[in-house]
Write an enzyme that holds these catalytic residues in place. Structure first.
Site, PDB file in Angstrom:
ATOM      1  N   TRP A   1       0.821  -1.219   0.000  1.00  0.00           N
ATOM      2  CA  TRP A   1       0.000   0.000   0.000  1.00  0.00           C
ATOM      3  C   TRP A   1       0.844   1.253   0.000  1.00  0.00           C
ATOM      4  CZ3 TRP A   1      -4.373  -0.825  -1.989  1.00  0.00           C
ATOM      5  CH2 TRP A   1      -4.993  -2.059  -1.826  1.00  0.00           C
TER       6      TRP A   1
ATOM      7  N   ASP B   1      -1.159   6.734   6.369  1.00  0.00           N
ATOM      8  CA  ASP B   1      -2.251   5.861   5.936  1.00  0.00           C
ATOM      9  C   ASP B   1      -2.452   4.834   7.055  1.00  0.00           C
ATOM     10  OD1 ASP B   1      -3.892   3.934   4.895  1.00  0.00           O
ATOM     11  OD2 ASP B   1      -2.658   3.496   3.130  1.00  0.00           O
TER      12      ASP B   1
ATOM     13  N   LYS C   1     -12.288  -1.517   7.549  1.00  0.00           N
ATOM     14  CA  LYS C   1     -11.634  -2.510   8.408  1.00  0.00           C
ATOM     15  C   LYS C   1     -12.004  -2.258   9.872  1.00  0.00           C
ATOM     16  CE  LYS C   1      -8.188  -2.030   4.909  1.00  0.00           C
ATOM     17  NZ  LYS C   1      -8.509  -3.136   4.042  1.00  0.00           N
TER      18      LYS C   1
HETATM   19  N1  PMP Z   1      -4.088   1.469   2.377  1.00  0.00           N
HETATM   20  C1  PMP Z   1      -4.154   0.329   3.093  1.00  0.00           C
HETATM   21  C2  PMP Z   1      -3.214   0.144   4.249  1.00  0.00           C
HETATM   22  C3  PMP Z   1      -5.096  -0.651   2.749  1.00  0.00           C
HETATM   23  O1  PMP Z   1      -5.165  -1.785   3.456  1.00  0.00           O
HETATM   24  C4  PMP Z   1      -5.966  -0.434   1.650  1.00  0.00           C
HETATM   25  C5  PMP Z   1      -7.031  -1.433   1.247  1.00  0.00           C
HETATM   26  N2  PMP Z   1      -6.972  -2.661   1.703  1.00  0.00           N
HETATM   27  C6  PMP Z   1      -5.840   0.759   0.938  1.00  0.00           C
HETATM   28  C7  PMP Z   1      -4.907   1.684   1.338  1.00  0.00           C
HETATM   29  C8  PMP Z   1      -6.734   1.039  -0.230  1.00  0.00           C
HETATM   30  O2  PMP Z   1      -7.994   1.270   0.267  1.00  0.00           O
HETATM   31  P1  PMP Z   1      -9.292   1.470  -0.638  1.00  0.00           P
HETATM   32  O3  PMP Z   1      -9.623   0.151  -1.200  1.00  0.00           O
HETATM   33  O4  PMP Z   1     -10.279   1.979   0.376  1.00  0.00           O
HETATM   34  O5  PMP Z   1      -8.960   2.478  -1.671  1.00  0.00           O
END
Ligand code: PMP
Length: 362
Positions: free
Chosen positions: A103, A173, A197
């Protein structure tokens, strides 16, 4: 009685049962309105009340001081990968990024479309099994901000400290560990998290942003990408995800009733220890992905002696009432996501299933 299973889904993930029950009770007539919360105007007093509850809930749970705004956006955490540089990275400056998994790496890829990015630390060579210590991080003197992901959902590695930017504004994030433990908000210029989550359903993104940052937003951005405009309009520049924010308000209420973030943090540590102990006491049948010092309390990643056994494990676990254990397709193996709403009993039950499975297949 109900037929709910233990869902280890990485997100969208398990929600607290009392939240689902209250939502069901209020589905047809929300607090005497004769309509569901999805059918009323976002400008109505009733919805304003919901928005207040969600905001006050987050503020109280994380001790967010008044000089920070709390926003509820759409577009997922992924949109934040772009909005952060669009709002805060001028063309003649650069930003620092720490990469500890998929991520934060994606955050870099999106930010690079907007400007100059320095990756000041990447743990990719380790297979994303570790996180750097504060001492190993050396932010660039002229960076406009420093970005990192406090928990990497796919690899299951987590920072166990609030990163210090040494004067550089820190943007985090926290999609997969927000509200899971107390944090020192003052360390952060901005924290964002997709809700799906630990906060609520997908389709809502929480942004906690220090108000002085809003003054740095350039004029003329598209309004829906402009933090200042969204903050000025209290997350209602346009129609927000009203249903999602309603569930967020209920999750905050539930979490407060559980004793707040400090209490849930202790429970989260116990849950994670239960699974890591099962891994460590398996005589090598289960191998954890993360180095011990970087183990996530939210996403426990491990593998069995072969990909075939990983698959058999998932299938037998499913039959036994444990779902969502298959590791992310990019990493393979097993991933047990045990966010706030995941019950303690579920980790105990999975640990004994793991022991029993290892006995049969080891
Ligand atoms: N950052 C992290 C740490 C994630 O776990 C995720 C999704 N699992 C995201 C960003 C992306 O999130 P989204 O699908 O809400 O765009």
């Amino acid at each position: 009685m109900n037929d709910r299973v233990y869902s280890f889904s990485a997100g969208p993930a398990v929600l607290p049962e009392p939240v689902l029950e209250q939502a069901r009770e209020e589905m047809l007539s929300f607090r005497g309105t004769g309509t569901s919360v999805m059918e009323i105007s976002h400008r109505s007093d009733e919805f304003q009340g919901v928005l207040d509850e969600a905001e006050v809930g987050i503020r109280g749970l994380l001790n967010v001081p008044d000089h920070y705004s709390i926003l509820f956006l759409q577009g997922g955490a992924s949109l934040q990968f772009s909005m952060v540089p669009i709002n805060f990275l001028p063309h003649d400056r650069s930003a620092d990024y720490v990469v500890t998994g998929t991520w934060s790496k994606k955050a870099v890829a999106e930010a690079q479309k907007c400007g100059v990015i320095n990756v000041i630390c990447s743990t990719e060579a380790s297979g994303f099994t570790i996180v750097p210590s504060q001492r190993e991080l050396d932010p660039s003197a002229n960076a406009v901000y420093l970005h990192y992901a406090s928990n990497e959902t796919i690899h299951g590695v987590e920072f166990n400290y609030d990163l210090d930017g040494h004067g550089i504004p820190v943007v985090c994030d926290a999609s997969s560990d927000i509200l899971s433990r107390p944090i020192d908000i003052d360390r952060y210029a901005m924290i964002y998290a997709g809700a799906q989550k630990n906060i609520g359903p997908s389709g809502v993104t929480l942004v906690i942003i220090r108000n002085d940052l809003l003054d740095l937003v350039p004029q003329g951005l598209p309004s829906t990408l402009d933090y200042r405009k969204i903050a000025e309009n209290r997350s209602m520049y346009n129609t927000p995800n009203t249903w999602g924010i309603y569930i967020v308000s209920l999750v905050c209420k539930w979490l407060t009733e559980q004793g707040g973030v400090a209490a849930i943090s202790r429970r989260n540590s116990d849950k994670a220890s239960t699974l890591y102990d099962a891994i460590d006491s398996s005589d090598g049948f289960y191998t954890g992905h993360a180095a011990r010092s970087a183990r996530s309390r939210m996403n426990v990643t491990f593998r069995l002696p072969s990909p075939e056994l990983d698959a058999t494990f998932c299938e037998e676990a499913r039959v036994a009432g444990f779902v969502g254990l298959k590791g992310h397709r990019s990493l393979g193996g097993i991933r047990a996501s045990i966010y706030n709403a995941f019950p303690v009993e579920g980790t105990v039950a999975l640990a004994s299933f793991m022991q029993e499975f290892a006995g049969r297949h080891g």
